[in-house]
Scaffold this motif. Structure first.
Motif, PDB file in Angstrom:
ATOM      1  N   THR A   1       3.819  -8.140 -10.052  1.00  0.00           N
ATOM      2  CA  THR A   1       3.867  -7.077  -9.046  1.00  0.00           C
ATOM      3  C   THR A   1       3.628  -5.720  -9.689  1.00  0.00           C
ATOM      4  O   THR A   1       2.863  -4.897  -9.175  1.00  0.00           O
TER       5      THR A   1
ATOM      6  N   GLN B   1       0.030  -5.297 -10.523  1.00  0.00           N
ATOM      7  CA  GLN B   1      -0.776  -4.969  -9.348  1.00  0.00           C
ATOM      8  C   GLN B   1      -0.606  -3.502  -8.952  1.00  0.00           C
ATOM      9  O   GLN B   1      -1.568  -2.858  -8.534  1.00  0.00           O
ATOM     10  N   TRP B   2       0.621  -2.985  -9.083  1.00  0.00           N
ATOM     11  CA  TRP B   2       0.831  -1.558  -8.813  1.00  0.00           C
ATOM     12  C   TRP B   2      -0.031  -0.724  -9.743  1.00  0.00           C
ATOM     13  O   TRP B   2      -0.712   0.203  -9.303  1.00  0.00           O
TER      14      TRP B   2
ATOM     15  N   LYS C   1      -3.893  -2.247  -6.856  1.00  0.00           N
ATOM     16  CA  LYS C   1      -4.191  -3.302  -5.887  1.00  0.00           C
ATOM     17  C   LYS C   1      -3.150  -3.364  -4.773  1.00  0.00           C
ATOM     18  O   LYS C   1      -3.464  -3.734  -3.644  1.00  0.00           O
ATOM     19  N   THR C   2      -1.905  -3.066  -5.120  1.00  0.00           N
ATOM     20  CA  THR C   2      -0.834  -3.008  -4.123  1.00  0.00           C
ATOM     21  C   THR C   2       0.023  -1.786  -4.435  1.00  0.00           C
ATOM     22  O   THR C   2      -0.105  -1.173  -5.502  1.00  0.00           O
ATOM     23  N   PHE C   3       0.908  -1.460  -3.494  1.00  0.00           N
ATOM     24  CA  PHE C   3       1.752  -0.282  -3.660  1.00  0.00           C
ATOM     25  C   PHE C   3       3.189  -0.644  -3.279  1.00  0.00           C
ATOM     26  O   PHE C   3       3.415  -1.422  -2.349  1.00  0.00           O
ATOM     27  N   PRO C   4       4.169  -0.072  -3.959  1.00  0.00           N
ATOM     28  CA  PRO C   4       5.564  -0.342  -3.589  1.00  0.00           C
ATOM     29  C   PRO C   4       5.923   0.344  -2.284  1.00  0.00           C
ATOM     30  O   PRO C   4       5.298   1.344  -1.896  1.00  0.00           O
ATOM     31  N   ASP C   5       6.915  -0.192  -1.605  1.00  0.00           N
ATOM     32  CA  ASP C   5       7.417   0.464  -0.405  1.00  0.00           C
ATOM     33  C   ASP C   5       7.994   1.823  -0.785  1.00  0.00           C
ATOM     34  O   ASP C   5       8.499   2.021  -1.898  1.00  0.00           O
TER      35      ASP C   5
END
Length: 262
Positions: A35, A38-39, A43-47
């Motif tokens: 995770t 990916q941050w 590619k993705t972002f934390p809440d």
């Protein structure tokens, strides 16, 4: 309102500066190494409500690591407190539907409910009232903005004023004079400026009645004069060693840019 900006490359840089592995960063956050990878790759972002914990693990100021354009609304305040919507509603003794409706600008919370939110978030009622106004698209009043601490523009500019070299630092009377000149009437005294510089709680009545823009313009004018005299604006802008801190230079630059468009 805009959420905080997230830059995975910045996370990678700060993590490496702290000599942390991706796993070491992931573990206290309760996520996997993948995770975090990916941050960092974008590619993705934390809440949003996870960002305060991420900043804590990285030992980096939240506002510097994840800057935000604009004033916080109710969702932003909750996220800055590190709470999910359900946890925030429970901590404040509110229904989750009521909190969700307020965050979406559908139905306002009353003052008693906002006071409970302030207690749960650890912020004063004035800041919560201003945040609800943002959620519903209401323009903030000068008194609302001046009451925000320590994130308000006034506080940030005063903080930068304290850090001017003593040789070019203007006196309290000079600062008051420039603010009064912008307001085109007497709104603040040298004693008020002294209290603001010291981080006191001076609240001159007329200061809250004058247009906020005049106060901000007066403070920024003082800062520009002081910084140009030392050459620190040019030094910091060129990226050389020394000069004022980048975050404070950014604060002044952003304010001046916004002012030039008004």
């Amino acid at each position: 309102m805009p959420p905080r900006r997230f830059d995975g490359r910045q996370i990678r840089r700060v993590r490496r500066e702290r000599d942390l592995t991706q796993m070491a960063l992931a573990k206290p956050l309760g996520v996997s190494r993948a995770t975090v990878a990916q941050w960092e790759a974008g590619k993705t972002f934390p809440d949003g409500d996870r960002l305060p914990a991420l900043a804590d693990v990285l030992e980096h100021p939240l506002d510097a690591l994840f800057p935000r354009d604009g004033e916080p609304d109710l969702t932003d305040l909750r996220c800055d407190a590190g709470l999910s919507q359900g946890n925030a509603a429970e901590a404040a003794g509110l229904g989750r539907t009521a909190l969700g409706d307020a965050e979406r600008g559908l139905r306002r919370l009353d003052t008693a409910q906002l006071e409970k939110l302030g207690g749960a978030y650890g912020v004063p009622i004035g800041q919560v009232l201003a945040a609800q106004a943002c959620s519903f698209g209401d323009p903030p009043s000068p008194a609302d903005v001046l009451s925000r601490s320590p994130e308000s523009e006034v506080d940030q500019l005063v903080s930068l004023l304290r850090r001017l070299p003593e040789a070019v630092r203007p006196s309290d009377a000079q600062v008051a004079s420039m603010i009064n000149a912008e307001a085109q009437r007497h709104v603040v005294s040298a004693e008020d400026v002294s209290a603001l510089r010291a981080g006191g709680s001076a609240e001159p009545v007329e200061l809250h009645e004058t247009p906020l823009q005049a106060v901000l313009d007066g403070l920024s004018a003082v800062l520009v004069v002081g910084l140009v005299r030392t050459g620190e604006v040019q030094i910091a802008a060129r990226g050389a060693e020394g000069g004022i801190a980048p975050d404070m230079l950014s604060t002044l630059n952003e304010y001046l840019l916004r002012s030039s468009r008004t």
